[in-house]
Design a protein around this motif. Structure first.
Motif, PDB file in Angstrom:
ATOM      1  N   ASN A 188      63.663  20.501  50.836  1.00 23.18           N
ATOM      2  CA  ASN A 188      64.625  20.890  51.276  1.00 23.18           C
ATOM      3  C   ASN A 188      65.614  20.908  50.651  1.00 23.18           C
ATOM      4  O   ASN A 188      66.856  20.799  51.110  1.00 23.18           O
ATOM      5  CB  ASN A 188      64.382  20.579  52.737  1.00 23.18           C
ATOM      6  CG  ASN A 188      63.765  22.000  53.951  1.00 23.18           C
ATOM      7  OD1 ASN A 188      62.687  21.919  53.291  1.00 23.18           O
ATOM      8  ND2 ASN A 188      64.460  22.444  54.906  1.00 23.18           N
ATOM      9  N   THR A 189      65.085  19.631  49.948  1.00 23.06           N
ATOM     10  CA  THR A 189      66.397  19.395  49.116  1.00 23.06           C
ATOM     11  C   THR A 189      67.110  20.324  47.198  1.00 23.06           C
ATOM     12  O   THR A 189      67.784  20.747  47.305  1.00 23.06           O
ATOM     13  CB  THR A 189      66.849  18.027  48.654  1.00 23.06           C
ATOM     14  OG1 THR A 189      66.414  16.876  49.612  1.00 23.06           O
ATOM     15  CG2 THR A 189      67.860  17.108  47.125  1.00 23.06           C
ATOM     16  N   ASP A 193      68.347  26.041  52.748  1.00 25.50           N
ATOM     17  CA  ASP A 193      67.560  26.892  53.676  1.00 25.50           C
ATOM     18  C   ASP A 193      67.110  27.756  53.649  1.00 25.50           C
ATOM     19  O   ASP A 193      66.333  28.737  53.711  1.00 25.50           O
ATOM     20  CB  ASP A 193      68.560  26.330  55.066  1.00 25.50           C
ATOM     21  CG  ASP A 193      69.027  25.471  55.588  1.00 25.50           C
ATOM     22  OD1 ASP A 193      68.118  24.210  55.118  1.00 25.50           O
ATOM     23  OD2 ASP A 193      69.103  24.420  56.195  1.00 25.50           O
ATOM     24  N   LEU A 196      64.908  28.578  50.728  1.00 28.92           N
ATOM     25  CA  LEU A 196      63.160  27.949  51.207  1.00 28.92           C
ATOM     26  C   LEU A 196      62.587  28.960  52.121  1.00 28.92           C
ATOM     27  O   LEU A 196      61.712  29.213  52.389  1.00 28.92           O
ATOM     28  CB  LEU A 196      63.850  26.660  51.625  1.00 28.92           C
ATOM     29  CG  LEU A 196      62.257  26.139  52.131  1.00 28.92           C
ATOM     30  CD1 LEU A 196      61.293  26.464  51.097  1.00 28.92           C
ATOM     31  CD2 LEU A 196      61.783  24.624  52.474  1.00 28.92           C
ATOM     32  N   PHE A 226      58.587  24.831  57.681  1.00 31.58           N
ATOM     33  CA  PHE A 226      60.124  24.949  57.497  1.00 31.58           C
ATOM     34  C   PHE A 226      60.722  23.740  57.674  1.00 31.58           C
ATOM     35  O   PHE A 226      61.126  22.585  57.698  1.00 31.58           O
ATOM     36  CB  PHE A 226      61.058  25.862  57.973  1.00 31.58           C
ATOM     37  CG  PHE A 226      62.949  26.358  57.407  1.00 31.58           C
ATOM     38  CD1 PHE A 226      63.205  25.699  56.220  1.00 31.58           C
ATOM     39  CD2 PHE A 226      63.156  25.444  58.140  1.00 31.58           C
ATOM     40  CE1 PHE A 226      63.843  25.452  55.808  1.00 31.58           C
ATOM     41  CE2 PHE A 226      64.627  25.175  57.904  1.00 31.58           C
ATOM     42  CZ  PHE A 226      64.710  24.997  57.005  1.00 31.58           C
ATOM     43  N   PHE A 229      58.992  20.429  56.236  1.00 31.96           N
ATOM     44  CA  PHE A 229      59.290  20.340  55.039  1.00 31.96           C
ATOM     45  C   PHE A 229      60.298  19.434  55.616  1.00 31.96           C
ATOM     46  O   PHE A 229      61.210  18.794  54.923  1.00 31.96           O
ATOM     47  CB  PHE A 229      59.522  20.984  54.380  1.00 31.96           C
ATOM     48  CG  PHE A 229      58.645  22.088  54.158  1.00 31.96           C
ATOM     49  CD1 PHE A 229      57.069  21.120  53.169  1.00 31.96           C
ATOM     50  CD2 PHE A 229      58.390  23.336  53.583  1.00 31.96           C
ATOM     51  CE1 PHE A 229      56.239  21.477  52.655  1.00 31.96           C
ATOM     52  CE2 PHE A 229      56.995  24.147  53.763  1.00 31.96           C
ATOM     53  CZ  PHE A 229      56.357  23.002  53.292  1.00 31.96           C
ATOM     54  N   GLN A 230      61.989  20.069  56.295  1.00 33.16           N
ATOM     55  CA  GLN A 230      62.858  19.237  56.576  1.00 33.16           C
ATOM     56  C   GLN A 230      62.532  17.883  57.513  1.00 33.16           C
ATOM     57  O   GLN A 230      63.499  17.189  56.873  1.00 33.16           O
ATOM     58  CB  GLN A 230      63.570  19.755  57.816  1.00 33.16           C
ATOM     59  CG  GLN A 230      65.244  19.783  58.779  1.00 33.16           C
ATOM     60  CD  GLN A 230      65.532  20.429  57.324  1.00 33.16           C
ATOM     61  OE1 GLN A 230      65.482  20.637  56.491  1.00 33.16           O
ATOM     62  NE2 GLN A 230      67.084  19.634  57.072  1.00 33.16           N
ATOM     63  N   LYS A 233      62.012  15.869  54.641  1.00 35.93           N
ATOM     64  CA  LYS A 233      63.475  15.583  53.513  1.00 35.93           C
ATOM     65  C   LYS A 233      64.494  14.652  54.486  1.00 35.93           C
ATOM     66  O   LYS A 233      65.058  12.811  54.085  1.00 35.93           O
ATOM     67  CB  LYS A 233      64.567  16.829  54.359  1.00 35.93           C
ATOM     68  CG  LYS A 233      65.741  16.595  53.391  1.00 35.93           C
ATOM     69  CD  LYS A 233      66.856  18.111  53.732  1.00 35.93           C
ATOM     70  CE  LYS A 233      68.104  17.596  53.206  1.00 35.93           C
ATOM     71  NZ  LYS A 233      68.634  19.126  53.460  1.00 35.93           N
TER      72      LYS A 233
END
Length: 295
Positions: A188-189, A193, A196, A226, A229-230, A233
């Motif tokens: 996510n870096t 957004d 991804l 999502f 993954f966020q 992060k």
């Protein structure tokens, strides 16, 4: 759920909502057919005006290459590289180990994509994928649901392969995940957004395309992955310094070392008498020889 965990997830949720609204707000106009095609076929690896990804930023490419060259390269890049085209070879070298696959696009579709690139380049605008938005706002429970999808404890609707088979996220399992694909702790870096989300919707990388081409992720699964993954992060800031770096879980090394020792000890125990048939005659002969000399 503890108060601390509840507060943490509320912070995460508020971040997600802002991110989701930002993504949704970017989608205010119906996309053109060319934009939809670019999003599905090219956006996983290319930007227009957003910088290099796995492949080069295509802003201004129509002024750097001829139309004929672009048509040939888009249709069959590997063939041009094998045939020694200097520009193709340079691209393959620069973006290795990524290899652009042949594209099943018609000449008219290629012309439409090139027209889109040319138009955005002249306007100095960045391509924003219209379809790269989540199907619904994220809720805190999506984090654990995404983890379950990642590890395969919850199967994908399309019966596709679980992410952990090829990818790792720090702390995802005792021995970590696979290393065939990149580490996703900081995905996510590495990607914005919309990028991804677009990749989860249309994974146009050669290996992922072969796995998920006929087994796409469902909208709900994209939301949950999502969210997972966020969350990685936010919970693993140190890993965000070098996104994409493959990390070897230390437990994998420790457990592997002790399993190797155990294997050696086990084989030694099983075959402890393997030299008995050779040693006994030698020792017996030596003993008899010793007795004769003493006499």
């Amino acid at each position: 759920m503890s108060d601390a965990k509840t507060r943490f997830k509320l912070v995460v949720l508020s971040t997600f909502v802002v991110a989701s609204l930002a993504v949704v707000s970017a989608q205010t106009q119906a996309p053109s057919p060319a934009a939809t095609l670019f999003e599905k076929s090219c956006y996983s690896c290319h930007n227009i005006g957003g910088g290099d990804k796995k492949g080069p930023d295509l802003k201004g490419v129509t002024s750097r290459r001829t139309r004929e060259w672009l048509h040939q390269y888009i249709a069959s890049p590997a063939s041009m590289n094998r045939n020694g085209d200097p520009a193709a070879a340079e691209l393959f070298k620069k973006y290795a180990p990524e290899v652009m696959p042949d594209q099943a696009t018609t000449p008219d579709q290629i012309d439409a994509i090139l027209a889109l690139i040319e138009d955005l380049s002249k306007k100095n605008e960045t391509f924003v994928p219209a379809g790269a938005k989540l199907a619904r706002p994220i809720v805190p429970s999506d984090i654990d649901a995404g983890l379950a999808l990642f590890t395969g404890s919850a199967p994908l609707e399309s019966e596709g392969t679980a992410c952990i088979s090829c990818h790792n996220v720090n702390g995802v399992a005792t021995l970590g995940g696979g290393t065939l694909g990149p580490d996703l702790t900081a995905v996510n870096t590495k990607y914005k957004d919309p990028e991804l989300i677009g990749i989860l919707q249309n994974p146009n990388f050669p290996t992922m395309k072969s796995v998920f081409g006929t087994r796409p992720l469902a909208d709900e699964e994209i939301v949950r992955l999502f969210a997972y993954f966020q969350n990685a992060k936010l919970t693993q800031p140190a890993a965000q310094m070098n996104p994409g770096i493959v990390r070897l879980d230390p437990w994998f090394v420790v457990v592997g070392f002790f399993l190797t020792l155990l294997s050696v000890w086990s084989f030694s125990l099983i075959w402890r008498n393997r030299l008995q048939g050779v040693r006994e005659p030698i020792v017996s002969a030596a003993a008899k020889s010793h007795k004769r000399h003493k006499r």
